[in-house]
Design a protein around this motif. Structure first.
Motif, PDB file in Angstrom:
ATOM      1  N   TYR A  49     -11.215   5.168  -7.904  1.00 20.51           N
ATOM      2  CA  TYR A  49      -9.728   5.070  -8.401  1.00 20.51           C
ATOM      3  C   TYR A  49      -9.539   4.763  -9.081  1.00 20.51           C
ATOM      4  O   TYR A  49      -8.038   4.580  -9.719  1.00 20.51           O
ATOM      5  CB  TYR A  49      -9.406   4.797  -6.931  1.00 20.51           C
ATOM      6  CG  TYR A  49      -9.768   5.402  -6.195  1.00 20.51           C
ATOM      7  CD1 TYR A  49      -9.073   6.128  -5.434  1.00 20.51           C
ATOM      8  CD2 TYR A  49     -11.218   5.083  -5.699  1.00 20.51           C
ATOM      9  CE1 TYR A  49      -9.465   7.367  -4.133  1.00 20.51           C
ATOM     10  CE2 TYR A  49     -11.458   6.388  -3.742  1.00 20.51           C
ATOM     11  CZ  TYR A  49     -10.628   7.064  -3.983  1.00 20.51           C
ATOM     12  OH  TYR A  49     -10.439   7.966  -2.426  1.00 20.51           O
ATOM     13  N   TYR A  65       5.246   4.034  -2.835  1.00 15.35           N
ATOM     14  CA  TYR A  65       4.216   3.486  -4.355  1.00 15.35           C
ATOM     15  C   TYR A  65       5.077   4.541  -5.497  1.00 15.35           C
ATOM     16  O   TYR A  65       5.270   6.101  -5.135  1.00 15.35           O
ATOM     17  CB  TYR A  65       3.276   4.322  -3.758  1.00 15.35           C
ATOM     18  CG  TYR A  65       2.268   3.417  -2.143  1.00 15.35           C
ATOM     19  CD1 TYR A  65       2.717   1.757  -2.775  1.00 15.35           C
ATOM     20  CD2 TYR A  65       2.360   4.019  -1.313  1.00 15.35           C
ATOM     21  CE1 TYR A  65       2.340   1.122  -1.377  1.00 15.35           C
ATOM     22  CE2 TYR A  65       1.715   2.942  -0.154  1.00 15.35           C
ATOM     23  CZ  TYR A  65       1.943   1.864  -0.319  1.00 15.35           C
ATOM     24  OH  TYR A  65       1.699   1.377   1.174  1.00 15.35           O
ATOM     25  N   THR A  70      -1.787   5.086  -7.157  1.00 17.89           N
ATOM     26  CA  THR A  70      -1.880   4.438  -5.575  1.00 17.89           C
ATOM     27  C   THR A  70      -1.780   5.402  -4.720  1.00 17.89           C
ATOM     28  O   THR A  70      -1.837   5.340  -3.294  1.00 17.89           O
ATOM     29  CB  THR A  70      -0.346   3.314  -5.901  1.00 17.89           C
ATOM     30  OG1 THR A  70      -0.541   2.552  -7.342  1.00 17.89           O
ATOM     31  CG2 THR A  70       0.553   2.807  -4.598  1.00 17.89           C
ATOM     32  N   ARG A  71      -0.642   6.181  -5.126  1.00 21.32           N
ATOM     33  CA  ARG A  71      -0.527   6.977  -3.661  1.00 21.32           C
ATOM     34  C   ARG A  71      -1.612   8.193  -3.534  1.00 21.32           C
ATOM     35  O   ARG A  71      -1.668   8.289  -2.308  1.00 21.32           O
ATOM     36  CB  ARG A  71       0.428   8.854  -4.341  1.00 21.32           C
ATOM     37  CG  ARG A  71       1.927   7.457  -4.764  1.00 21.32           C
ATOM     38  CD  ARG A  71       3.029   8.990  -4.745  1.00 21.32           C
ATOM     39  NE  ARG A  71       2.889   9.896  -5.602  1.00 21.32           N
ATOM     40  CZ  ARG A  71       3.768   9.797  -6.247  1.00 21.32           C
ATOM     41  NH1 ARG A  71       3.988   8.763  -7.064  1.00 21.32           N
ATOM     42  NH2 ARG A  71       3.294  10.247  -8.108  1.00 21.32           N
ATOM     43  N   ARG A  72      -2.552   8.281  -4.563  1.00 20.35           N
ATOM     44  CA  ARG A  72      -4.474   9.048  -4.140  1.00 20.35           C
ATOM     45  C   ARG A  72      -4.891   8.471  -4.072  1.00 20.35           C
ATOM     46  O   ARG A  72      -5.406   8.297  -2.478  1.00 20.35           O
ATOM     47  CB  ARG A  72      -4.583   8.940  -5.734  1.00 20.35           C
ATOM     48  CG  ARG A  72      -6.326   9.398  -5.225  1.00 20.35           C
ATOM     49  CD  ARG A  72      -6.736  10.037  -6.522  1.00 20.35           C
ATOM     50  NE  ARG A  72      -7.832  10.019  -6.948  1.00 20.35           N
ATOM     51  CZ  ARG A  72      -9.506   9.721  -7.467  1.00 20.35           C
ATOM     52  NH1 ARG A  72      -8.482   8.751  -7.817  1.00 20.35           N
ATOM     53  NH2 ARG A  72     -10.871   9.903  -6.980  1.00 20.35           N
ATOM     54  N   TRP A  73      -4.840   6.307  -3.439  1.00 17.89           N
ATOM     55  CA  TRP A  73      -5.613   5.416  -2.875  1.00 17.89           C
ATOM     56  C   TRP A  73      -5.349   5.049  -1.352  1.00 17.89           C
ATOM     57  O   TRP A  73      -5.496   5.648  -0.593  1.00 17.89           O
ATOM     58  CB  TRP A  73      -5.564   4.137  -3.429  1.00 17.89           C
ATOM     59  CG  TRP A  73      -5.891   2.387  -3.015  1.00 17.89           C
ATOM     60  CD1 TRP A  73      -5.349   1.480  -2.842  1.00 17.89           C
ATOM     61  CD2 TRP A  73      -7.288   2.676  -2.972  1.00 17.89           C
ATOM     62  NE1 TRP A  73      -6.510   0.893  -2.103  1.00 17.89           N
ATOM     63  CE2 TRP A  73      -7.808   1.489  -2.149  1.00 17.89           C
ATOM     64  CE3 TRP A  73      -8.735   3.783  -2.805  1.00 17.89           C
ATOM     65  CZ2 TRP A  73      -8.844   0.966  -1.515  1.00 17.89           C
ATOM     66  CZ3 TRP A  73      -9.532   3.008  -2.087  1.00 17.89           C
ATOM     67  CH2 TRP A  73      -9.963   1.970  -1.151  1.00 17.89           C
ATOM     68  N   ALA A  74      -3.642   5.212  -1.460  1.00 14.45           N
ATOM     69  CA  ALA A  74      -3.107   5.496  -0.184  1.00 14.45           C
ATOM     70  C   ALA A  74      -3.074   6.328   0.804  1.00 14.45           C
ATOM     71  O   ALA A  74      -3.661   6.183   2.424  1.00 14.45           O
ATOM     72  CB  ALA A  74      -1.672   5.106  -0.426  1.00 14.45           C
ATOM     73  N   GLN A  75      -3.686   7.701   0.121  1.00 19.95           N
ATOM     74  CA  GLN A  75      -3.597   8.782   0.666  1.00 19.95           C
ATOM     75  C   GLN A  75      -5.426   8.949   1.633  1.00 19.95           C
ATOM     76  O   GLN A  75      -5.789   8.948   2.617  1.00 19.95           O
ATOM     77  CB  GLN A  75      -3.993  10.311   0.484  1.00 19.95           C
ATOM     78  CG  GLN A  75      -3.761  11.533   0.798  1.00 19.95           C
ATOM     79  CD  GLN A  75      -3.604  12.713   0.117  1.00 19.95           C
ATOM     80  OE1 GLN A  75      -3.632  12.558  -1.384  1.00 19.95           O
ATOM     81  NE2 GLN A  75      -3.433  13.700   0.800  1.00 19.95           N
ATOM     82  N   THR A  76      -6.471   8.078   0.512  1.00 14.01           N
ATOM     83  CA  THR A  76      -7.337   8.131   1.281  1.00 14.01           C
ATOM     84  C   THR A  76      -7.610   7.409   2.501  1.00 14.01           C
ATOM     85  O   THR A  76      -8.137   7.431   3.241  1.00 14.01           O
ATOM     86  CB  THR A  76      -8.401   7.229  -0.373  1.00 14.01           C
ATOM     87  OG1 THR A  76      -8.514   8.679  -1.270  1.00 14.01           O
ATOM     88  CG2 THR A  76      -9.792   7.196   0.285  1.00 14.01           C
ATOM     89  N   ALA A  78      -5.353   6.394   4.564  1.00 16.04           N
ATOM     90  CA  ALA A  78      -4.718   5.822   5.613  1.00 16.04           C
ATOM     91  C   ALA A  78      -5.226   7.689   6.644  1.00 16.04           C
ATOM     92  O   ALA A  78      -5.174   7.488   7.517  1.00 16.04           O
ATOM     93  CB  ALA A  78      -3.702   6.785   4.952  1.00 16.04           C
ATOM     94  N   ALA A  79      -7.028   7.899   5.914  1.00 14.37           N
ATOM     95  CA  ALA A  79      -7.130   8.526   6.563  1.00 14.37           C
ATOM     96  C   ALA A  79      -8.252   8.223   7.226  1.00 14.37           C
ATOM     97  O   ALA A  79      -9.010   9.322   8.495  1.00 14.37           O
ATOM     98  CB  ALA A  79      -7.582  10.009   5.860  1.00 14.37           C
ATOM     99  N   GLU A 108      -1.193   1.047   5.107  1.00 12.52           N
ATOM    100  CA  GLU A 108      -2.138   2.433   4.932  1.00 12.52           C
ATOM    101  C   GLU A 108      -3.522   1.458   6.250  1.00 12.52           C
ATOM    102  O   GLU A 108      -4.252   2.304   6.651  1.00 12.52           O
ATOM    103  CB  GLU A 108      -2.832   2.957   4.175  1.00 12.52           C
ATOM    104  CG  GLU A 108      -2.046   4.222   3.910  1.00 12.52           C
ATOM    105  CD  GLU A 108      -0.390   2.877   2.817  1.00 12.52           C
ATOM    106  OE1 GLU A 108       1.216   3.903   2.441  1.00 12.52           O
ATOM    107  OE2 GLU A 108      -0.644   2.071   2.770  1.00 12.52           O
TER     108      GLU A 108
END
Length: 208
Positions: A49, A65, A70-76, A78-79, A108
């Motif tokens: 990341y 964010y 950060t948004r990419r990490w958060a999306q991961t 959160a899932a 998240e």
């Protein structure tokens, strides 16, 4: 389905964490809940990341964010419903890269379960103790059972005098049994916390 992320907590070149995470993932395939399709396990490598030292202008608790990484990490994160943190012990603590990755996010992580696989000369137990305190602050419920892999009994090395030799992760059957117990707890707690993550999944309130 309960989704569990096995987080590789080291970014050091030649790290052993990748082999340990692979062992966790391979062992989890034989877990009854995974075999039955009730749970899924996926390895997540924080090194992939490219997170810099925390560079968000607003504290993570506000969830605003601004950076793409950060948004990419958060999306991961959160899932997922639960986590297995794989961590070595650096100077009686966790790797800075892992702590940094945790600090990037806040909501998240909430209302999820986590277990720990530590490794090192002393099994990474002091790093895990510090991680447990961090988990409380991001509202993660950490399970009691943990795996502590010792460098000289759970790894095989070609050359013990070569510090760059990552060795092969070869845990005993006792360690595998401990990991299965830990996964039992993570899956159960992740399921139990689901109504907090998704209020629509909560049971009907009891009559007054």
């Amino acid at each position: 389905m309960i989704r569990i992320a096995v987080i590789i907590g080291s970014t050091r070149p030649g790290r052993r964490a990748e082999a340990v995470a692979r062992w966790v993932a391979d062992t989890s395939v034989r877990h009854p809940a995974v075999a039955a399709g009730q749970a899924a396990v996926e390895v997540i490598d924080i090194a992939a990341y490219g997170l810099p030292l925390l560079d968000e202008p607003v504290p993570a608790a506000f969830g605003r964010y601004v950076n793409a990484h950060t948004r990419r990490w958060a999306q991961t994160i959160a899932a997922f419903d639960g986590f297995v943190f794989v961590t070595p012990e650096y100077n009686r603590s966790v790797p800075a890269a892992l702590k940094n990755a945790i600090d990037f996010l806040y909501a998240e992580w909430h209302h999820k379960a986590a277990g720990f696989v530590g490794y090192g000369v002393h099994g990474g137990i002091r790093a895990v103790e510090q991680l447990r305190q961090v988990m409380a602050e991001v509202k993660i419920a950490d399970v009691q059972t943990q795996v502590a892999l010792a460098m000289f009994t759970d790894f095989t090395f070609t050359d013990l005098t070569d510090p760059t030799d990552p060795g092969t992760c070869t845990p005993s059957t006792r360690q595998e049994s401990t990991l299965v117990t830990m996964l039992d707890e993570i899956i159960a707690w992740s399921q139990g916390l689901k109504p907090l993550r998704d209020p629509s999944a909560a049971p009907e309130p009891l009559p007054a």
